[in-house]
Structures are given as structure tokens and as C-alpha cells.
Design an enzyme around this catalytic site. Structure first.
Site, PDB file in Angstrom:
ATOM      1  N   CYS A 180       0.833  -1.205   0.000  1.00  0.00           N
ATOM      2  CA  CYS A 180       0.000   0.000   0.000  1.00  0.00           C
ATOM      3  C   CYS A 180       0.870   1.258   0.000  1.00  0.00           C
ATOM      4  O   CYS A 180       1.592   1.519   0.960  1.00  0.00           O
ATOM      5  CB  CYS A 180      -0.901  -0.033   1.238  1.00  0.00           C
ATOM      6  N   CYS A 239       0.246   3.693   2.841  1.00  0.00           N
ATOM      7  CA  CYS A 239       0.761   3.117   4.093  1.00  0.00           C
ATOM      8  C   CYS A 239       2.259   3.384   4.212  1.00  0.00           C
ATOM      9  O   CYS A 239       2.754   3.766   5.279  1.00  0.00           O
ATOM     10  CB  CYS A 239       0.513   1.608   4.138  1.00  0.00           C
TER      11      CYS A 239
END
Length: 144
Positions: A58, A61
Site C-alpha cells: 500500500c 501506508c
């Protein structure tokens, strides 16, 4: 706000997850037992827990992880945890994680707040609010 809803998977990133998502005062949680131990520790020490449910694939993230680590160094009265949703999928489902990153704020093991997405100003605002809402520590005993 960045939210990973589709899974982009790059095997080279997998081995770097711990290096990217843990550090400072952030503990990477890889088992349910480790989670339970950290929550017990937080309860004993009267610490609020901020858990970052993330994934190595991600982008948002990975973008917010260094900031999360920085926040952990600036707010040592809190406990910062990082949970990889791919390593603990059933556990992440129990916490109703539908997008990454999701930050869950826990007091005495109970969720008190949640933030979905890599929103640095909102994460700081929520952490500041929690820090400011904590009661002051009891006064030290002294003999007069």
C-alpha cells in the site's frame, strides 16, 4: 486522503515491511498473542494504544509510516503498534479493517476512535486530542 482499496503487490516490498513500518517506538505485531501481550502491557501502564493496520503493498501506508514512527518518538506516553493486514487477515477482519491504512485508538482495550487513510494532519489532531484528554499522572510522594 490516501486509501488502498485495490491490491498492488510487489514481492520486493514484502521483506522490507518491518523496516518500513516499525522503528522508533512502533512495535510490529505479527501474532494475536503478541497483540494481546502489548494490550496487557498498555493496560498495566495506563497507555492509550494507536494501532496502524497497514500493508506492505500500500503506497499511502508506506508514505505515512515514517510520520507514524516520528509521532511515536514525540508521544512516548502512548503505545504505537503496526499490524500487517496480510499477516493477520482474520484479526484485521475482527477489527473491521476495510481499507489501509486504518488507525485504531484504544483505551483499556476498547476502541475510542478510528482514522481511515493516510491523513497526516488528522492523525496528528487525533493524537493531540487523546494526549490532551489524558489525566495528569498522580503526584509523586514526598516527605515534608
Amino acid at each position: 486522503m490516501g486509501v488502498c482499496l485495490s491490491k498492488y503487490h510487489d514481492d520486493d516490498d514484502e521483506s522490507n515491511h518491518q523496516a518500513e513500518f516499525a522503528g522508533g517506538n512502533v512495535t510490529l505485531v505479527t501474532t494475536k498473542d503478541a497483540w494481546d501481550q502489548k494490550l496487557s502491557e498498555a493496560n498495566r501502564e495506563h497507555k492509550i494504544v494507536i494501532a496502524n493496520f497497514s500493508a506492505s503493498w500500500c503506497g499511502p501506508c508506506r508514505m505515512i509510516a515514517p510520520y507514524f514512527i516520528e509521532l511515536s518518538l514525540n508521544h512516548t506516553t502512548l503505545m504505537f503498534l503496526s499490524v500487517d493486514v496480510d499477516e493477520l487477515p482474520e484479526f484485521s477482519t475482527q477489527w473491521d479493517i476495510k481499507a489501509t491504512p486504518t488507525f485504531i485508538f484504544l483505551r483499556d482495550g476498547d476502541q475510542v476512535d478510528r482514522l481511515v487513510g493516510a491523513n497526516k494532519p488528522e492523525l496528528l489532531k487525533k493524537i493531540s486530542g487523546i494526549v490532551n484528554s489524558q489525566p495528569p499522572p498522580p503526584p509523586a510522594c514526598s516527605d515534608m
